[in-house]
Design a protein around this motif. Structure first.
Motif, PDB file in Angstrom:
ATOM      1  N   UNK A  32      40.049  49.275  48.342  1.00 34.63           N
ATOM      2  CA  UNK A  32      40.779  48.169  48.300  1.00 34.63           C
ATOM      3  C   UNK A  32      40.202  47.041  47.137  1.00 34.63           C
ATOM      4  N   UNK A  33      39.008  47.008  46.896  1.00 31.64           N
ATOM      5  CA  UNK A  33      38.558  46.297  45.659  1.00 31.64           C
ATOM      6  C   UNK A  33      39.334  46.571  44.427  1.00 31.64           C
ATOM      7  N   UNK A  34      39.450  47.971  44.192  1.00 32.12           N
ATOM      8  CA  UNK A  34      40.279  48.508  42.994  1.00 32.12           C
ATOM      9  C   UNK A  34      41.484  47.924  42.790  1.00 32.12           C
ATOM     10  N   UNK A  35      42.265  47.863  43.980  1.00 33.66           N
ATOM     11  CA  UNK A  35      43.573  47.363  44.138  1.00 33.66           C
ATOM     12  C   UNK A  35      43.532  45.881  43.503  1.00 33.66           C
ATOM     13  N   UNK A  36      42.753  45.288  44.304  1.00 31.00           N
ATOM     14  CA  UNK A  36      42.536  43.673  44.078  1.00 31.00           C
ATOM     15  C   UNK A  36      42.234  43.749  42.590  1.00 31.00           C
ATOM     16  N   UNK A  37      41.427  44.445  41.999  1.00 31.30           N
ATOM     17  CA  UNK A  37      40.991  44.302  40.433  1.00 31.30           C
ATOM     18  C   UNK A  37      42.210  44.446  39.634  1.00 31.30           C
ATOM     19  N   UNK A  38      43.170  45.193  39.799  1.00 30.02           N
ATOM     20  CA  UNK A  38      44.192  45.456  39.043  1.00 30.02           C
ATOM     21  C   UNK A  38      45.040  44.207  39.037  1.00 30.02           C
ATOM     22  N   UNK A  39      45.339  43.584  40.229  1.00 28.12           N
ATOM     23  CA  UNK A  39      45.991  42.467  40.423  1.00 28.12           C
ATOM     24  C   UNK A  39      45.426  41.265  39.467  1.00 28.12           C
ATOM     25  N   UNK A  40      44.099  41.193  39.555  1.00 25.22           N
ATOM     26  CA  UNK A  40      43.142  40.117  39.082  1.00 25.22           C
ATOM     27  C   UNK A  40      43.492  40.375  37.467  1.00 25.22           C
ATOM     28  N   UNK A  41      43.388  41.509  36.919  1.00 24.86           N
ATOM     29  CA  UNK A  41      43.676  41.888  35.673  1.00 24.86           C
ATOM     30  C   UNK A  41      44.708  41.529  35.121  1.00 24.86           C
ATOM     31  N   UNK A  42      45.942  41.501  36.027  1.00 22.84           N
ATOM     32  CA  UNK A  42      47.336  41.194  35.555  1.00 22.84           C
ATOM     33  C   UNK A  42      47.643  39.716  35.646  1.00 22.84           C
ATOM     34  N   UNK A  43      47.136  38.976  36.408  1.00 22.95           N
ATOM     35  CA  UNK A  43      46.989  37.561  36.623  1.00 22.95           C
ATOM     36  C   UNK A  43      46.231  36.830  35.552  1.00 22.95           C
ATOM     37  N   UNK A  44      45.029  37.482  35.396  1.00 25.61           N
ATOM     38  CA  UNK A  44      44.155  36.727  34.402  1.00 25.61           C
ATOM     39  C   UNK A  44      44.560  36.774  32.928  1.00 25.61           C
ATOM     40  N   UNK A  45      45.006  37.969  32.512  1.00 27.70           N
ATOM     41  CA  UNK A  45      45.780  38.038  31.327  1.00 27.70           C
ATOM     42  C   UNK A  45      47.052  37.340  31.088  1.00 27.70           C
ATOM     43  N   UNK A  46      47.758  37.249  32.309  1.00 32.64           N
ATOM     44  CA  UNK A  46      48.936  36.785  32.146  1.00 32.64           C
ATOM     45  C   UNK A  46      48.911  35.075  31.722  1.00 32.64           C
ATOM     46  N   UNK A  47      47.913  34.709  32.545  1.00 33.39           N
ATOM     47  CA  UNK A  47      47.371  33.187  32.394  1.00 33.39           C
ATOM     48  C   UNK A  47      46.899  32.904  30.764  1.00 33.39           C
ATOM     49  N   UNK A  48      46.096  33.768  30.150  1.00 29.28           N
ATOM     50  CA  UNK A  48      45.837  33.786  28.947  1.00 29.28           C
ATOM     51  C   UNK A  48      46.772  33.666  27.886  1.00 29.28           C
ATOM     52  N   UNK A  49      47.989  34.405  28.141  1.00 24.84           N
ATOM     53  CA  UNK A  49      49.085  34.731  27.410  1.00 24.84           C
ATOM     54  C   UNK A  49      49.830  33.492  27.276  1.00 24.84           C
ATOM     55  N   UNK A  50      50.056  33.144  28.975  1.00 25.35           N
ATOM     56  CA  UNK A  50      50.929  32.072  29.112  1.00 25.35           C
ATOM     57  C   UNK A  50      50.401  30.706  28.200  1.00 25.35           C
ATOM     58  N   UNK A  51      49.120  30.490  28.104  1.00 27.24           N
ATOM     59  CA  UNK A  51      48.498  29.240  27.735  1.00 27.24           C
ATOM     60  C   UNK A  51      48.235  29.405  26.223  1.00 27.24           C
ATOM     61  N   UNK A  52      48.476  30.592  25.711  1.00 28.51           N
ATOM     62  CA  UNK A  52      48.470  30.768  24.288  1.00 28.51           C
ATOM     63  C   UNK A  52      47.133  31.006  23.627  1.00 28.51           C
ATOM     64  N   UNK A  53      46.217  31.529  24.476  1.00 24.78           N
ATOM     65  CA  UNK A  53      44.921  31.658  24.276  1.00 24.78           C
ATOM     66  C   UNK A  53      44.596  33.152  23.565  1.00 24.78           C
ATOM     67  N   UNK A  54      45.561  34.245  23.912  1.00 24.41           N
ATOM     68  CA  UNK A  54      45.150  35.421  23.282  1.00 24.41           C
ATOM     69  C   UNK A  54      44.730  35.623  21.821  1.00 24.41           C
TER      70      UNK A  54
END
Length: 140
Positions: A32-54
């Motif tokens: 269950x944690x591994x599944x959540x972690x994948x989603x955390x990864x996707x959302x967090x990097x999406x925010x970084x990219x959206x904010x232009x911080x990559x």
């Protein structure tokens, strides 16, 4: 403004505990944690990219990388342990105990970050820890 964000984080954490407990009913806690972690990864990097911080990734100093990597490993361990505790116990009892991290955070911030704390912070942290223990050992 930080108080608003802190309160929203607390509310989000409460929702996460509730949904996670419901989600691990018939699933291994580590899976269950591994599944959540994948989603955390996707959302967090999406925010970084959206904010232009990559592009800032290349400007992070080595020392900061070390701190962030260690913090990431400890975050993973913390979450795995929390999920296991949720699998074995009631969310209403597990969550207060995991939130005694407040007491440890005050101690670590004082020792390692040299933050100054007042007697009110000490008393408040001790009262919160005592309250968490009272809740956790209560019988249903």
């Amino acid at each position: 403004m930080w108080i608003l964000f802190a309160c929203l984080a607390a509310l989000s954490a409460a929702v996460v505990v509730t949904l996670s407990k419901a989600g691990i009913k018939d699933v291994d806690s580590s899976l269950a944690f591994a599944i959540q972690s994948v989603l955390i990864l996707i959302v967090s990097w999406s925010v970084v990219i959206f904010q232009g911080n990559l592009p800032d990734v290349t400007r992070i100093e080595r020392k900061v990388w070390i701190y962030l990597i260690i913090a990431g490993v400890v975050t993973c361990m913390s979450s795995l342990l929390s999920f296991r505790a949720l699998k074995l116990g009631n969310a209403s009892q597990v969550s207060p105990i995991t939130n005694t991290s407040l007491l440890f955070a005050v101690i670590l911030a004082t020792v390692f970050l040299k933050e100054k704390i007042s007697w009110q912070v000490v008393v408040g942290a001790l009262l919160m820890a005592a309250g968490a223990i009272v809740i956790a050992v209560s019988r249903e």
